[in-house]
Design a protein around this motif. Structure first.
Motif, PDB file in Angstrom:
ATOM      1  N   MET A   1       0.851  -1.183   0.000  1.00 13.53           N
ATOM      2  CA  MET A   1       0.000   0.000   0.000  1.00 13.53           C
ATOM      3  C   MET A   1       0.890   1.239   0.000  1.00 13.53           C
ATOM      4  O   MET A   1       1.774   1.368   0.822  1.00 13.53           O
ATOM      5  CB  MET A   1      -0.916  -0.022   1.224  1.00 13.53           C
ATOM      6  CG  MET A   1      -1.782   1.196   1.328  1.00 13.53           C
ATOM      7  SD  MET A   1      -3.185   1.097   2.452  1.00 13.53           S
ATOM      8  CE  MET A   1      -2.495   0.576   3.965  1.00 13.53           C
ATOM      9  N   ASN A   2       0.684   2.110  -0.955  1.00 16.45           N
ATOM     10  CA  ASN A   2       1.444   3.341  -1.081  1.00 16.45           C
ATOM     11  C   ASN A   2       0.438   4.496  -1.125  1.00 16.45           C
ATOM     12  O   ASN A   2      -0.039   4.871  -2.205  1.00 16.45           O
ATOM     13  CB  ASN A   2       2.316   3.291  -2.332  1.00 16.45           C
ATOM     14  CG  ASN A   2       3.200   4.504  -2.477  1.00 16.45           C
ATOM     15  OD1 ASN A   2       2.946   5.560  -1.904  1.00 16.45           O
ATOM     16  ND2 ASN A   2       4.245   4.364  -3.264  1.00 16.45           N
ATOM     17  N   GLN A   3       0.121   5.030   0.031  1.00 13.10           N
ATOM     18  CA  GLN A   3      -0.903   6.067   0.117  1.00 13.10           C
ATOM     19  C   GLN A   3      -0.506   7.352  -0.599  1.00 13.10           C
ATOM     20  O   GLN A   3      -1.365   8.033  -1.157  1.00 13.10           O
ATOM     21  CB  GLN A   3      -1.245   6.346   1.571  1.00 13.10           C
ATOM     22  CG  GLN A   3      -1.933   5.178   2.231  1.00 13.10           C
ATOM     23  CD  GLN A   3      -2.168   5.388   3.698  1.00 13.10           C
ATOM     24  OE1 GLN A   3      -1.470   6.160   4.350  1.00 13.10           O
ATOM     25  NE2 GLN A   3      -3.153   4.688   4.246  1.00 13.10           N
ATOM     26  N   LYS A   4       0.771   7.661  -0.611  1.00 15.63           N
ATOM     27  CA  LYS A   4       1.230   8.882  -1.286  1.00 15.63           C
ATOM     28  C   LYS A   4       0.979   8.801  -2.796  1.00 15.63           C
ATOM     29  O   LYS A   4       0.473   9.736  -3.407  1.00 15.63           O
ATOM     30  CB  LYS A   4       2.710   9.112  -0.997  1.00 15.63           C
ATOM     31  CG  LYS A   4       3.236  10.415  -1.536  1.00 15.63           C
ATOM     32  CD  LYS A   4       4.677  10.642  -1.123  1.00 15.63           C
ATOM     33  CE  LYS A   4       5.166  11.966  -1.649  1.00 15.63           C
ATOM     34  NZ  LYS A   4       6.558  12.237  -1.259  1.00 15.63           N
ATOM     35  N   GLU A   5       1.318   7.664  -3.392  1.00 18.17           N
ATOM     36  CA  GLU A   5       1.086   7.477  -4.828  1.00 18.17           C
ATOM     37  C   GLU A   5      -0.414   7.406  -5.120  1.00 18.17           C
ATOM     38  O   GLU A   5      -0.882   7.941  -6.126  1.00 18.17           O
ATOM     39  CB  GLU A   5       1.797   6.226  -5.337  1.00 18.17           C
ATOM     40  CG  GLU A   5       1.654   5.994  -6.821  1.00 18.17           C
ATOM     41  CD  GLU A   5       2.268   7.082  -7.697  1.00 18.17           C
ATOM     42  OE1 GLU A   5       2.071   7.025  -8.918  1.00 18.17           O
ATOM     43  OE2 GLU A   5       2.945   8.009  -7.198  1.00 18.17           O
ATOM     44  N   ALA A   6      -1.165   6.767  -4.245  1.00 15.65           N
ATOM     45  CA  ALA A   6      -2.624   6.709  -4.415  1.00 15.65           C
ATOM     46  C   ALA A   6      -3.200   8.116  -4.428  1.00 15.65           C
ATOM     47  O   ALA A   6      -4.046   8.447  -5.267  1.00 15.65           O
ATOM     48  CB  ALA A   6      -3.256   5.883  -3.300  1.00 15.65           C
ATOM     49  N   LYS A   7      -2.757   8.966  -3.511  1.00 16.03           N
ATOM     50  CA  LYS A   7      -3.266  10.343  -3.450  1.00 16.03           C
ATOM     51  C   LYS A   7      -2.890  11.116  -4.705  1.00 16.03           C
ATOM     52  O   LYS A   7      -3.696  11.865  -5.249  1.00 16.03           O
ATOM     53  CB  LYS A   7      -2.756  11.059  -2.212  1.00 16.03           C
ATOM     54  CG  LYS A   7      -3.281  12.491  -2.109  1.00 16.03           C
ATOM     55  CD  LYS A   7      -2.946  13.141  -0.820  1.00 16.03           C
ATOM     56  CE  LYS A   7      -3.406  14.566  -0.691  1.00 16.03           C
ATOM     57  NZ  LYS A   7      -4.119  15.196  -1.729  1.00 16.03           N
ATOM     58  N   ARG A   8      -1.661  10.931  -5.172  1.00 18.60           N
ATOM     59  CA  ARG A   8      -1.225  11.638  -6.385  1.00 18.60           C
ATOM     60  C   ARG A   8      -2.099  11.245  -7.581  1.00 18.60           C
ATOM     61  O   ARG A   8      -2.588  12.096  -8.318  1.00 18.60           O
ATOM     62  CB  ARG A   8       0.243  11.328  -6.684  1.00 18.60           C
ATOM     63  CG  ARG A   8       0.795  12.124  -7.879  1.00 18.60           C
ATOM     64  CD  ARG A   8       2.147  11.615  -8.326  1.00 18.60           C
ATOM     65  NE  ARG A   8       2.083  10.318  -8.985  1.00 18.60           N
ATOM     66  CZ  ARG A   8       1.609  10.120 -10.229  1.00 18.60           C
ATOM     67  NH1 ARG A   8       1.159  11.131 -10.941  1.00 18.60           N
ATOM     68  NH2 ARG A   8       1.598   8.904 -10.751  1.00 18.60           N
ATOM     69  N   LEU A   9      -2.324   9.961  -7.755  1.00 14.86           N
ATOM     70  CA  LEU A   9      -3.152   9.476  -8.861  1.00 14.86           C
ATOM     71  C   LEU A   9      -4.599   9.943  -8.714  1.00 14.86           C
ATOM     72  O   LEU A   9      -5.235  10.358  -9.688  1.00 14.86           O
ATOM     73  CB  LEU A   9      -3.097   7.950  -8.931  1.00 14.86           C
ATOM     74  CG  LEU A   9      -1.763   7.366  -9.366  1.00 14.86           C
ATOM     75  CD1 LEU A   9      -1.682   5.893  -8.990  1.00 14.86           C
ATOM     76  CD2 LEU A   9      -1.548   7.574 -10.851  1.00 14.86           C
ATOM     77  N   PHE A  10      -5.106   9.876  -7.497  1.00 11.60           N
ATOM     78  CA  PHE A  10      -6.476  10.305  -7.223  1.00 11.60           C
ATOM     79  C   PHE A  10      -6.641  11.796  -7.524  1.00 11.60           C
ATOM     80  O   PHE A  10      -7.614  12.202  -8.171  1.00 11.60           O
ATOM     81  CB  PHE A  10      -6.821  10.006  -5.761  1.00 11.60           C
ATOM     82  CG  PHE A  10      -8.219  10.332  -5.373  1.00 11.60           C
ATOM     83  CD1 PHE A  10      -9.287   9.585  -5.848  1.00 11.60           C
ATOM     84  CD2 PHE A  10      -8.491  11.377  -4.507  1.00 11.60           C
ATOM     85  CE1 PHE A  10     -10.597   9.875  -5.480  1.00 11.60           C
ATOM     86  CE2 PHE A  10      -9.784  11.673  -4.133  1.00 11.60           C
ATOM     87  CZ  PHE A  10     -10.841  10.928  -4.623  1.00 11.60           C
TER      88      PHE A  10
END
Length: 112
Positions: A1-10
């Motif tokens: 799980m990579n929340q930082k990358e998820a937020k960037r994509l989102f």
């Protein structure tokens, strides 16, 4: 799980969906964001909204069930919004009759 990358994509998908009105580019970004943070109910909720708009109602039902399993990750306001929107997400759009195939699978070419 990579929340930082998820937020960037989102955030990028949201910019395209809400700001730039480039609907055809958002689905892969929302899916990838969900893959990076699979229990993030906010990402899942927006993915469900996009899939609903693209008439992929079966997948929406799966996502709604996943949101319900992760309600603790939503704020009180998020829970309220989801509670209001859940019935819409679980029903086909009343504003148009379903196409024989999902609209997003037509694959219209972009003009350059």
């Amino acid at each position: 799980m990579n929340q930082k990358e998820a937020k960037r994509l989102f955030d990028e998908a949201n910019r395209l969906w809400f700001g730039d009105i480039k609907f055809n580019k958002v689905l892969p970004l929302y899916r990838e964001a969900r893959n990076y943070d699979p229990s993030n109910s906010v990402i899942i909720y927006q993915l469900a909204n996009v899939l609903w708009a693209f008439e992929q109602f079966g997948e929406v039902r799966v996502l709604v069930a996943k949101i319900e399993r992760n309600l603790d990750r939503l704020s009180d306001f998020g829970k309220e919004v989801f509670g209001r929107e859940k019935s819409r997400l679980l029903a086909p759009s009343p504003f148009k009759s379903p196409m024989p195939i999902p609209a997003c699978s037509i694959g219209l070419a972009e003009k350059v």
